[in-house]
Design an enzyme around this catalytic site. Structure first.
Site, PDB file in Angstrom:
ATOM      1  N   LEU A 139       6.357  -4.810   3.002  1.00 29.93           N
ATOM      2  CA  LEU A 139       5.913  -4.211   4.256  1.00 29.93           C
ATOM      3  C   LEU A 139       4.418  -3.934   4.141  1.00 29.93           C
ATOM      4  O   LEU A 139       3.921  -3.628   3.055  1.00 29.93           O
ATOM      5  CB  LEU A 139       6.649  -2.890   4.527  1.00 29.93           C
ATOM      6  CG  LEU A 139       8.158  -2.947   4.777  1.00 29.93           C
ATOM      7  CD1 LEU A 139       8.706  -1.526   4.939  1.00 29.93           C
ATOM      8  CD2 LEU A 139       8.494  -3.783   6.000  1.00 29.93           C
ATOM      9  N   ASP A 140       3.708  -4.025   5.256  1.00 25.73           N
ATOM     10  CA  ASP A 140       2.290  -3.679   5.244  1.00 25.73           C
ATOM     11  C   ASP A 140       2.113  -2.217   4.846  1.00 25.73           C
ATOM     12  O   ASP A 140       3.021  -1.393   5.014  1.00 25.73           O
ATOM     13  CB  ASP A 140       1.679  -3.898   6.627  1.00 25.73           C
ATOM     14  CG  ASP A 140       1.693  -5.357   7.049  1.00 25.73           C
ATOM     15  OD1 ASP A 140       1.710  -6.226   6.164  1.00 25.73           O
ATOM     16  OD2 ASP A 140       1.689  -5.616   8.266  1.00 25.73           O
ATOM     17  N   LYS A 141       0.937  -1.884   4.357  1.00 25.17           N
ATOM     18  CA  LYS A 141       0.641  -0.524   3.904  1.00 25.17           C
ATOM     19  C   LYS A 141       1.021   0.524   4.958  1.00 25.17           C
ATOM     20  O   LYS A 141       1.660   1.537   4.640  1.00 25.17           O
ATOM     21  CB  LYS A 141      -0.844  -0.406   3.566  1.00 25.17           C
ATOM     22  CG  LYS A 141      -1.293   1.008   3.219  1.00 25.17           C
ATOM     23  CD  LYS A 141      -2.803   1.083   3.070  1.00 25.17           C
ATOM     24  CE  LYS A 141      -3.249   2.533   2.847  1.00 25.17           C
ATOM     25  NZ  LYS A 141      -4.725   2.655   2.783  1.00 25.17           N
ATOM     26  N   ARG A 239       2.933  -7.831  14.420  1.00 25.44           N
ATOM     27  CA  ARG A 239       1.620  -7.376  14.887  1.00 25.44           C
ATOM     28  C   ARG A 239       0.902  -8.488  15.645  1.00 25.44           C
ATOM     29  O   ARG A 239       0.303  -8.255  16.707  1.00 25.44           O
ATOM     30  CB  ARG A 239       0.791  -6.890  13.698  1.00 25.44           C
ATOM     31  CG  ARG A 239       1.427  -5.700  12.982  1.00 25.44           C
ATOM     32  CD  ARG A 239       0.809  -5.442  11.621  1.00 25.44           C
ATOM     33  NE  ARG A 239      -0.590  -5.032  11.728  1.00 25.44           N
ATOM     34  CZ  ARG A 239      -1.386  -4.856  10.688  1.00 25.44           C
ATOM     35  NH1 ARG A 239      -0.930  -5.064   9.447  1.00 25.44           N
ATOM     36  NH2 ARG A 239      -2.635  -4.494  10.857  1.00 25.44           N
TER      37      ARG A 239
END
Length: 305
Positions: A139-141, A239
Site C-alpha cells: 500500500l502507498d505510504k 489514484r
C-alpha cells in the site's frame, strides 16, 4: 544456502522476451525486482556480456545467472504501529496505518512496516529479498488498511500467483472530489510511468491494462464516498483512475486531490477496507475487513455537515 548458478539457452518460442521476464519464468522463486537487482549488479550475463533488464533475448542466447548466498537480514526489528487482524503459521493479515512506508526505500530507511513485522512476527518469507521479507503486495505510504503477509516461501509463491491470476479480491473506500456519476461504473485504461515525471504514473496508450470497478455509496459536500475494486494491480491505480475521470481522491498531492473549495483533509482519503482470498495452504476461502480509521471518519462527518 550456497551460491547458485543457472544457465539457460534461448529457444525459438522464447525469442523477443525481456530478459527479466524470461528469468522470472525460469526462476519463479525469485521476484522480478530481485532479478533486476542481480542484472544491475552484473550477476547475469548474456553470451558473456552484461546487459540491461530490458534486453530482448535472441535465439540461442546463452544466459548465465549467479544467485549469491542470501545475506542475513540487516534490518533491525522496531516498534512500528500496525495491528495484527489474523495470524497462523503460514500468513498474517494486518492493518497498516496511514503514514507508514511498507518497506525500506531511498528516503525511507527506518521505521517501515517491515521493521515492525520483524518485531511482531516470528517468521517471514524470504523471496522478496532482505528488505521485503513477507511482502507480497503493498500500500502507498498514505493509504491505510488491510494487507496480506506471507510467513513462509510456499505461502509467498501461492499468494503472488493468486494476485497474478486476479483471484484475490480487494475493496477500498475513498472520498473523491465532486459528485461522481454514474453511481456505478468500470474504469478501463492503460497505465504506465509518466514520460516526464518519473515518480508518477499516468494513463498512456502504451501502458499496461488497468481495470477498476466502483460504486458511489453517498454524495457529500462537493465529494463522493466511493467503494472501489481494482481488478488489476497497477502502481497508484485508484489514484490515477479517479484523477483521470476528473474526480481525484481528496488529499492526494500528486494526482490533483488538493482542492481549495473543500475542507483540506489531513491525508490521502483512501483506505484498504476488505480482502477476500483462498488460504495458500488450506485453500479455504477467507475474508477480512478493517474498520475505517478515526481521521477518515472525522473528515467524512465534516463533509456530511
Amino acid at each position: 544456502m550456497e551460491e547458485r548458478i543457472f544457465e539457460f539457452k534461448v529457444e525459438e518460442l522464447e525469442v523477443g522476451k525481456r530478459l527479466d521476464l524470461f528469468l522470472k519464468e525460469k526462476l519463479p522463486d525469485l521476484s522480478r525486482s530481485r532479478l533486476q537487482e542481480l542484472i544491475e549488479a552484473s550477476l547475469v550475463q548474456v553470451n558473456e556480456r552484461v546487459v540491461k533488464p530490458s534486453y530482448k533475448i535472441k535465439l540461442q542466447d546463452l544466459i548465465r545467472i549467479k544467485v549469491p548466498t542470501p545475506q542475513p537480514l540487516e534490518l533491525k526489528p522496531k516498534d512500528v504501529p500496525f495491528d495484527i487482524i489474523y495470524e497462523d503459521e503460514h500468513i498474517a493479515v494486518i492493518n497498516k496505518p496511514s503514514g507508514v512506508v511498507v518497506h525500506p526505500a531511498p528516503g525511507h530507511q527506518d521505521d517501515t512496516l517491515v521493521h515492525g513485522l520483524l518485531k511482531k512476527l516470528q517468521n517471514l518469507s524470504e523471496i522478496g529479498g532482505k528488505i521485503r521479507p513477507g511482502i507480497v503486495h503493498r500500500l502507498d505510504k498514505d493509504t491505510s488498511g488491510i494487507m496480506l503477509i506471507a510467513k513462509n516461501n510456499h505461502s509467498h509463491r501461492e499468494l503472488v500467483e493468486a494476485f497474478k491470476q486476479k483471484q484475490i479480491e480487494k475493496t477500498y473506500i475513498a472520498i473523491v472530489y465532486k459528485h461522481l456519476k454514474p453511481k456505478q461504473g468500470r474504469i478501463e485504461t492503460f497505465i504506465g510511468r509518466h514520460p516526464v515525471h518519473r515518480k508518477k504514473m499516468a494513463v498512456l496508450k502504451e501502458g499496461k491494462l488497468a481495470i477498476t470497478l466502483y460504486e458511489v455509496k453517498e454524495y457529500l459536500y462537493k465529494a463522493s464516498l466511493v467503494l472501489a475494486k481494482p481488478i488489476t494491480g497497477r502502481t497508484h491505480q485508484l489514484r490515477v483512475h479517479f484523477s483521470h475521470l476528473g474526480h481525484p481522491i481528496l488529499g492526494d498531492p500528486v494526482y490533483g486531490g488538493l482542492k481549495t473549495d473543500v475542507p483540506k483533509p489531513q491525508r490521502l482519503m483512501l483506505h484498504a477496507l476488505r480482502i477476500k482470498f483462498l488460504h495458500p495452504k488450506t485453500n479455504l476461502e477467507m475474508e477480512f475487513e478493517t474498520p475505517i480509521p478515526e481521521d477518515f471518519k472525522n473528515y467524512l462527518t465534516l463533509l456530511k455537515k
